[in-house]
Design a protein around this motif. Structure first.
Motif, PDB file in Angstrom:
ATOM      1  N   ASP A 192       0.833  -1.727  -0.029  1.00 26.88           N
ATOM      2  CA  ASP A 192       0.299  -0.222   0.002  1.00 26.88           C
ATOM      3  C   ASP A 192       1.140   1.178   0.219  1.00 26.88           C
ATOM      4  N   THR A 193       2.275   1.173  -0.222  1.00 26.84           N
ATOM      5  CA  THR A 193       3.305   2.194  -0.657  1.00 26.84           C
ATOM      6  C   THR A 193       3.901   1.848  -1.436  1.00 26.84           C
ATOM      7  N   SER A 194       4.167   3.003  -1.792  1.00 28.91           N
ATOM      8  CA  SER A 194       5.114   2.822  -3.734  1.00 28.91           C
ATOM      9  C   SER A 194       6.598   3.496  -3.316  1.00 28.91           C
ATOM     10  N   TRP A 195       7.303   3.322  -4.674  1.00 25.67           N
ATOM     11  CA  TRP A 195       8.342   3.604  -3.988  1.00 25.67           C
ATOM     12  C   TRP A 195       9.382   4.256  -5.766  1.00 25.67           C
ATOM     13  N   PRO A 196       9.923   4.634  -5.676  1.00 24.66           N
ATOM     14  CA  PRO A 196      10.409   4.756  -7.285  1.00 24.66           C
ATOM     15  C   PRO A 196      10.539   3.278  -8.020  1.00 24.66           C
ATOM     16  N   GLY A 197       9.905   3.625  -9.517  1.00 24.79           N
ATOM     17  CA  GLY A 197       9.588   1.876 -10.585  1.00 24.79           C
ATOM     18  C   GLY A 197       8.788   1.235  -9.513  1.00 24.79           C
ATOM     19  N   TYR A 198       7.748   1.752  -8.507  1.00 25.18           N
ATOM     20  CA  TYR A 198       6.933   0.596  -8.235  1.00 25.18           C
ATOM     21  C   TYR A 198       5.186   1.472  -7.175  1.00 25.18           C
ATOM     22  N   GLU A 199       4.623   1.479  -8.791  1.00 22.81           N
ATOM     23  CA  GLU A 199       3.322   2.566  -8.743  1.00 22.81           C
ATOM     24  C   GLU A 199       2.320   1.570  -9.300  1.00 22.81           C
ATOM     25  N   GLN A 200       2.530   1.267  -9.508  1.00 24.61           N
ATOM     26  CA  GLN A 200       0.912   0.970 -10.303  1.00 24.61           C
ATOM     27  C   GLN A 200       0.383  -0.171  -9.543  1.00 24.61           C
ATOM     28  N   ILE A 201       1.141  -0.835  -8.230  1.00 27.79           N
ATOM     29  CA  ILE A 201      -0.311  -1.976  -7.685  1.00 27.79           C
ATOM     30  C   ILE A 201      -0.694  -1.063  -6.047  1.00 27.79           C
ATOM     31  N   PRO A 202       0.394  -0.074  -5.809  1.00 28.39           N
ATOM     32  CA  PRO A 202      -0.392   0.640  -5.011  1.00 28.39           C
ATOM     33  C   PRO A 202      -1.212   1.982  -5.620  1.00 28.39           C
ATOM     34  N   ALA A 203      -1.121   1.690  -6.858  1.00 27.02           N
ATOM     35  CA  ALA A 203      -2.654   2.902  -7.491  1.00 27.02           C
ATOM     36  C   ALA A 203      -3.616   2.260  -7.248  1.00 27.02           C
ATOM     37  N   LEU A 204      -3.789   1.082  -7.375  1.00 23.75           N
ATOM     38  CA  LEU A 204      -5.087   0.543  -7.366  1.00 23.75           C
ATOM     39  C   LEU A 204      -5.721  -0.068  -5.574  1.00 23.75           C
ATOM     40  N   VAL A 205      -4.455   0.130  -5.080  1.00 21.22           N
ATOM     41  CA  VAL A 205      -4.780   0.048  -4.217  1.00 21.22           C
ATOM     42  C   VAL A 205      -5.235   1.502  -3.260  1.00 21.22           C
ATOM     43  N   MET A 206      -5.113   2.343  -3.740  1.00 22.05           N
ATOM     44  CA  MET A 206      -5.407   3.738  -3.426  1.00 22.05           C
ATOM     45  C   MET A 206      -7.159   4.005  -3.655  1.00 22.05           C
ATOM     46  N   GLN A 207      -7.158   3.282  -5.408  1.00 23.58           N
ATOM     47  CA  GLN A 207      -8.106   3.231  -6.454  1.00 23.58           C
ATOM     48  C   GLN A 207      -9.469   2.743  -5.831  1.00 23.58           C
ATOM     49  N   GLY A 208      -8.801   1.521  -5.040  1.00 19.82           N
ATOM     50  CA  GLY A 208      -9.883   1.094  -4.165  1.00 19.82           C
ATOM     51  C   GLY A 208     -10.491   1.673  -2.516  1.00 19.82           C
ATOM     52  N   TYR A 209     -10.136   3.063  -1.761  1.00 19.79           N
ATOM     53  CA  TYR A 209     -10.640   3.816  -0.851  1.00 19.79           C
ATOM     54  C   TYR A 209     -11.317   4.889  -1.896  1.00 19.79           C
ATOM     55  N   THR A 210     -11.149   4.959  -3.072  1.00 25.16           N
ATOM     56  CA  THR A 210     -12.311   5.992  -3.625  1.00 25.16           C
ATOM     57  C   THR A 210     -13.665   5.834  -3.646  1.00 25.16           C
ATOM     58  N   ALA A 211     -14.009   3.986  -3.905  1.00 27.73           N
ATOM     59  CA  ALA A 211     -15.732   3.735  -2.877  1.00 27.73           C
ATOM     60  C   ALA A 211     -16.269   4.748  -1.384  1.00 27.73           C
ATOM     61  N   MET A 212     -14.645   4.853  -1.058  1.00 25.84           N
ATOM     62  CA  MET A 212     -15.158   4.701   0.606  1.00 25.84           C
ATOM     63  C   MET A 212     -15.917   6.258   0.197  1.00 25.84           C
ATOM     64  N   VAL A 213     -15.020   7.160   0.243  1.00 25.89           N
ATOM     65  CA  VAL A 213     -15.375   8.543  -0.676  1.00 25.89           C
ATOM     66  C   VAL A 213     -17.093   9.114  -1.357  1.00 25.89           C
ATOM     67  N   ARG A 214     -16.729   8.042  -2.319  1.00 20.57           N
ATOM     68  CA  ARG A 214     -18.271   8.667  -2.747  1.00 20.57           C
ATOM     69  C   ARG A 214     -18.940   7.922  -2.471  1.00 20.57           C
ATOM     70  N   GLU A 215     -19.308   6.730  -1.042  1.00 18.53           N
ATOM     71  CA  GLU A 215     -20.256   6.034  -0.422  1.00 18.53           C
ATOM     72  C   GLU A 215     -20.457   7.909   0.078  1.00 18.53           C
ATOM     73  N   ALA A 216     -19.518   8.464   1.265  1.00 21.70           N
ATOM     74  CA  ALA A 216     -19.859   9.444   1.731  1.00 21.70           C
ATOM     75  C   ALA A 216     -20.418  10.765   1.424  1.00 21.70           C
ATOM     76  N   LEU A 217     -20.237  10.633   0.151  1.00 22.49           N
ATOM     77  CA  LEU A 217     -20.604  12.128  -0.816  1.00 22.49           C
ATOM     78  C   LEU A 217     -22.220  11.963  -1.034  1.00 22.49           C
ATOM     79  N   ARG A 218     -22.481  10.316  -1.352  1.00 23.49           N
ATOM     80  CA  ARG A 218     -24.074  10.533  -1.072  1.00 23.49           C
ATOM     81  C   ARG A 218     -24.806  10.246  -0.242  1.00 23.49           C
ATOM     82  N   GLN A 219     -24.061  10.332   0.815  1.00 22.27           N
ATOM     83  CA  GLN A 219     -24.709  10.202   2.048  1.00 22.27           C
ATOM     84  C   GLN A 219     -24.543  11.633   3.167  1.00 22.27           C
TER      85      GLN A 219
END
Length: 398
Positions: A192-219
């Motif tokens: 869940d953290t990134s470093w030079p040369g390793y970003e794709q997978i941590p970015a997917l982990v962070m993308q998962g968290y956007t569901a929480m924000v979308r829910e909150a904006l609806r609530q």
């Protein structure tokens, strides 16, 4: 510590790759995944009018991730989602065609998954999510934990069928060992953290968290004016800040990052003006936030999208746990783990400090949003700090 954002990139547009990953399209992709989860439901949003009145703000809402996907933490959205995306991509390569989320339980996909092993180092919650995701997809998981991780947290991960590997030393030692063994064995690191040369997978982990924000904006009944979110490596704070900026534009709220004073790697990076690694010190009770170097993706986002950065002390975190467990003025009781209430602790510290309150323009017209990022993921530790078992708190007054 309190720092306003003075970075040259402040309020500049997000990097295009981060915008693509953390905006509406990214949240759509996570929704497609969650639609395949039998136990998915939006987590509760609690209004705390009593505490809001006591603090002197107009409204206070808490998104309670203690109910997320059976794991009791927002991290249930990150690691498991990244594992699903990785397995589907591998299945697509093996089958010679795109593979959609709706196919995640198909025999052909699971046959490919059976040959995949994912690995990570964890303090607890991220490892549970990765292990759960591997079990869901039919892959194997190897989870590395350092000597400071409690037996209760280890057992909670092992329940999902993961191979548990103990590493002597600190979290950083477990990261190094996970990386070494994964390279040797051909496993895929899901960090869940990134470093030079390793970003794709941590970015997917962070993308998962956007569901929480979308829910909150609806609530939420109205858009917040202020958002306080805690940071370890900064992934969840960056995901929330980015999504709010991309979706709301000029209507976005002020965004404040909150860290433990004993592990303030983001604040120190802000002070220096670039991501830095800080020295290990005394452990913090906010164990899920005990990180000593920010994620490079998170830094890239927060240097643009966060308005201020602050720290809270050990007693602040424990006080919030107790305050939420024993509410007054008719507010609901909330079970917040050691790290879960750190964002709210930041608000309380800000309201009690005139200079910070003024700098953030907090007052009777402010509508504040915070996230309880975890429930009692270690029930024994929770009971020790609060004096009540989590189930007793959830049951409310007798």
């Amino acid at each position: 510590m309190f720092l306003s954002n003075a970075h040259p990139d402040y309020r500049q547009p997000l990097d295009p790759a981060d915008g693509d990953m953390l905006g509406e399209a990214g949240a759509d992709a996570v929704d497609a995944y969650l639609a395949q989860r039998d136990n998915h439901a939006p987590t509760p949003l609690h209004a705390l009018p009593g505490l809001a009145a006591e603090l002197g703000v107009g409204a206070l809402h808490v998104k309670d991730e203690g109910f997320r996907l059976g794991l009791g933490s927002f991290k249930a959205l990150g690691g498991a989602y990244a594992v699903a995306r990785l397995v589907l991509a591998e299945a697509g390569r093996a089958l010679g065609r795109p593979v959609e989320m709706e196919e995640m339980q198909e025999p052909a996909v699971r046959a490919v998954a059976a040959g995949v092993t994912v690995a990570c180092a964890t303090d607890g919650n991220h490892g549970r999510s990765v292990a759960q995701g591997a079990g869901l997809m039919g892959a194997a998981a190897a989870i590395f934990v350092h000597s400071g991780v409690s037996d209760e947290r280890v057992a909670a991960i092992a329940r999902y069928g993961a191979r548990m590997i103990r590493v002597e030393g600190t979290y950083d030692d477990s990261v190094a060992e996970a990386t070494r063994v994964a390279q040797q064995e051909g496993w895929t690191i899901v960090s869940d953290t990134s470093w030079p040369g390793y970003e794709q997978i941590p970015a997917l982990v962070m993308q998962g968290y956007t569901a929480m924000v979308r829910e909150a904006l609806r609530q939420l009944p109205e858009l917040p004016t202020h958002v306080f979110v805690q940071a370890g490596v900064g992934g969840v704070a960056a995901a929330v800040a980015a999504h709010l900026q991309l979706v709301l534009g000029e209507r976005r709220p002020r965004f404040i990052v909150v860290e433990p004073a004993r592990a303030a790697c983001v604040c120190e990076s802000v002070r220096v003006g670039a991501p830095v690694r800080i020295a290990h010190g005394e452990p913090t009770v906010m164990a899920m936030l005990e990180c000593y170097e920010p994620s490079r993706i998170a830094w890239r986002v927060l240097s643009r999208a966060a308005d201020a950065f602050m720290t809270v002390d050990e007693e602040d975190a424990v006080a919030v746990m107790n305050r939420l467990a024993r509410p007054v003025f008719g507010d609901p009781a909330i079970v917040a783990g050691e790290s879960g209430g750190a964002g709210l602790a930041g608000l309380l510290r800000a309201m009690a400090t005139p200079e910070i309150r003024t700098a953030l323009d907090l007052g009777p017209s402010s509508r504040v949003f915070v996230i309880n990022t975890e429930g009692a993921t270690d029930p024994g530790r929770y009971a020790e700090l609060v004096g009540l078992a989590p189930d007793v708190v959830r049951a409310g007054p007798a």
